[in-house]
Write a protein that holds these residues in place. Sequence first.
Motif, PDB file in Angstrom:
ATOM      1  N   ALA A   1       0.804  -1.229   0.000  1.00 37.39           N
ATOM      2  CA  ALA A   1       0.000   0.000   0.000  1.00 37.39           C
ATOM      3  C   ALA A   1       0.832   1.272   0.000  1.00 37.39           C
ATOM      4  N   SER A   2       2.152   1.149   0.217  1.00 36.89           N
ATOM      5  CA  SER A   2       2.986   2.359   0.236  1.00 36.89           C
ATOM      6  C   SER A   2       4.160   2.258  -0.729  1.00 36.89           C
ATOM      7  N   ASN A   3       3.966   1.530  -1.824  1.00 35.82           N
ATOM      8  CA  ASN A   3       5.012   1.450  -2.846  1.00 35.82           C
ATOM      9  C   ASN A   3       5.224   2.804  -3.504  1.00 35.82           C
ATOM     10  N   ARG A   4       6.479   3.226  -3.567  1.00 36.28           N
ATOM     11  CA  ARG A   4       6.806   4.447  -4.318  1.00 36.28           C
ATOM     12  C   ARG A   4       8.269   4.398  -4.725  1.00 36.28           C
ATOM     13  N   THR A   5       8.569   5.076  -5.822  1.00 43.05           N
ATOM     14  CA  THR A   5       9.937   5.163  -6.313  1.00 43.05           C
ATOM     15  C   THR A   5      10.506   6.513  -5.883  1.00 43.05           C
ATOM     16  N   VAL A   6      11.653   6.485  -5.203  1.00 41.96           N
ATOM     17  CA  VAL A   6      12.273   7.709  -4.678  1.00 41.96           C
ATOM     18  C   VAL A   6      13.611   7.918  -5.381  1.00 41.96           C
ATOM     19  N   ARG A   7      13.752   9.080  -6.013  1.00 42.35           N
ATOM     20  CA  ARG A   7      14.995   9.448  -6.692  1.00 42.35           C
ATOM     21  C   ARG A   7      15.586  10.648  -5.956  1.00 42.35           C
ATOM     22  N   THR A   8      16.731  10.448  -5.319  1.00 45.66           N
ATOM     23  CA  THR A   8      17.397  11.521  -4.579  1.00 45.66           C
ATOM     24  C   THR A   8      18.579  12.015  -5.408  1.00 45.66           C
ATOM     25  N   VAL A   9      18.504  13.265  -5.857  1.00 48.82           N
ATOM     26  CA  VAL A   9      19.594  13.823  -6.664  1.00 48.82           C
ATOM     27  C   VAL A   9      20.765  14.165  -5.748  1.00 48.82           C
ATOM     28  N   PHE A  10      20.518  14.979  -4.724  1.00 47.57           N
ATOM     29  CA  PHE A  10      21.563  15.268  -3.735  1.00 47.57           C
ATOM     30  C   PHE A  10      20.911  15.650  -2.413  1.00 47.57           C
TER      31      PHE A  10
ATOM     32  N   SER B   1      25.085  13.041   0.479  1.00 48.98           N
ATOM     33  CA  SER B   1      25.816  12.900  -0.778  1.00 48.98           C
ATOM     34  C   SER B   1      26.489  14.195  -1.231  1.00 48.98           C
ATOM     35  N   ALA B   2      25.977  15.346  -0.774  1.00 47.88           N
ATOM     36  CA  ALA B   2      26.534  16.644  -1.168  1.00 47.88           C
ATOM     37  C   ALA B   2      26.602  17.559   0.055  1.00 47.88           C
ATOM     38  N   PRO B   3      27.509  17.272   0.997  1.00 46.71           N
ATOM     39  CA  PRO B   3      27.579  18.062   2.236  1.00 46.71           C
ATOM     40  C   PRO B   3      27.940  19.520   2.019  1.00 46.71           C
TER      41      PRO B   3
ATOM     42  N   GLY C   1      23.691  24.305  11.057  1.00 47.46           N
ATOM     43  CA  GLY C   1      24.088  23.233  11.964  1.00 47.46           C
ATOM     44  C   GLY C   1      23.197  22.008  11.923  1.00 47.46           C
ATOM     45  N   ASP C   2      22.298  21.923  10.949  1.00 49.19           N
ATOM     46  CA  ASP C   2      21.350  20.808  10.880  1.00 49.19           C
ATOM     47  C   ASP C   2      21.084  20.460   9.415  1.00 49.19           C
ATOM     48  N   LYS C   3      21.957  19.642   8.837  1.00 48.73           N
ATOM     49  CA  LYS C   3      21.772  19.175   7.467  1.00 48.73           C
ATOM     50  C   LYS C   3      20.638  18.148   7.415  1.00 48.73           C
ATOM     51  N   TRP C   4      19.821  18.229   6.358  1.00 43.76           N
ATOM     52  CA  TRP C   4      18.816  17.179   6.166  1.00 43.76           C
ATOM     53  C   TRP C   4      19.514  15.950   5.604  1.00 43.76           C
ATOM     54  N   LEU C   5      19.300  14.804   6.274  1.00 45.43           N
ATOM     55  CA  LEU C   5      19.913  13.539   5.889  1.00 45.43           C
ATOM     56  C   LEU C   5      18.820  12.510   5.626  1.00 45.43           C
ATOM     57  N   PRO C   6      19.157  11.387   5.001  1.00 50.75           N
ATOM     58  CA  PRO C   6      18.132  10.354   4.789  1.00 50.75           C
ATOM     59  C   PRO C   6      17.481   9.867   6.078  1.00 50.75           C
ATOM     60  N   THR C   7      18.160  10.048   7.206  1.00 52.02           N
ATOM     61  CA  THR C   7      17.599   9.629   8.496  1.00 52.02           C
ATOM     62  C   THR C   7      16.768  10.719   9.169  1.00 52.02           C
ATOM     63  N   THR C   8      16.657  11.905   8.540  1.00 53.46           N
ATOM     64  CA  THR C   8      15.960  13.027   9.176  1.00 53.46           C
ATOM     65  C   THR C   8      14.469  12.946   8.883  1.00 53.46           C
ATOM     66  N   ARG C   9      13.850  11.883   9.346  1.00 54.45           N
ATOM     67  CA  ARG C   9      12.403  11.725   9.258  1.00 54.45           C
ATOM     68  C   ARG C   9      11.938  11.246  10.618  1.00 54.45           C
ATOM     69  N   TYR C  10      11.129  12.049  11.285  1.00 49.22           N
ATOM     70  CA  TYR C  10      10.675  11.725  12.633  1.00 49.22           C
ATOM     71  C   TYR C  10       9.215  11.281  12.554  1.00 49.22           C
ATOM     72  N   TYR C  11       9.011   9.946  12.696  1.00 54.44           N
ATOM     73  CA  TYR C  11       7.691   9.373  12.493  1.00 54.44           C
ATOM     74  C   TYR C  11       6.788   9.600  13.700  1.00 54.44           C
ATOM     75  N   ARG C  12       5.497   9.775  13.413  1.00 52.55           N
ATOM     76  CA  ARG C  12       4.517   9.901  14.491  1.00 52.55           C
ATOM     77  C   ARG C  12       4.545   8.625  15.324  1.00 52.55           C
TER      78      ARG C  12
END
Length: 265
Positions: A131-140, A144-146, A233-244
């Motif tokens: 039910a939550s299939n999606r394709t995610v394309r991360t450019v940077f 990957s681009a600090p 001082g707070d880069k968005w990273l792939p782990t920066t998702r705070y779930y309910r």
Amino acid sequence: MIIRKEKPLEAGYTTITTLDGPMLLDFGILKLNKGDCTTCSLDLERAWMLIKGKVRFSWLDAEAVGERASCIDEPPVVLHAPRQIPVMVEALEDSELAVERCINEQEFPVRFYAKGEVKTEVFGAGVLNEASNRTVRTVFDGESAPYSNMVMGEVINHPGRWSSYPPHDHPHPEIYHYRFFPSQGFGISVLNEEAFVVHDGDSSLIFPDTTHSQVAAAGYAMYYIWLIPHLPGDKWLPTTRYYRKEHTWLLDKGVKIWPEVPATL
């Protein structure tokens, strides 16, 4: 907040957000007719994502040609440049590009992302009855681009499926810009406890710490570009998702849901 596309975009640059607004990004759509040419040397970090068409990017002593017939079926083509470097965009066919800009004093090399150089992942496969299939394309992003002060990516929300799911938030504002196939399609953007219908060409402005998730109407593929500014001082990273908290059980490995698990009252 939803920004509606009231009429077809005209040739040239259409502003959607500005640096001095709550999204902390310049974002707009650049529409060029075949033969049109534009040059940008702003004192801003900049990125151009080709949505459709064929363009030639030229900068310093280099150039690259990108072509894209379908933003749903084909990976993106992007040019990412630091401030002040003159970049020319020439339309070899009628073309449309998403443009992202932000303040960034750091110098870094101009990078052209060809189709095969963009990270592509399928999220949500094999769980929640697909039910939550999606394709995610991360450019940077911040991983990957600090050296960058912003994030650029896109999602193909499969018909009838959810994305940005389970519901999550982060302290960074975020922009979603939508396209649908077929174009008369629609989806739902859920911001905290409010649900908004979104159509082709609309944009969703997601304020900091706002829980967000999306769903595409059955039969319609929902594509959206996602853009995020980094914070000091707070880069968005792939782990920066705070779930309910109440929905984190959905992330458990091998989680079972109804009808695999019988409902009990």
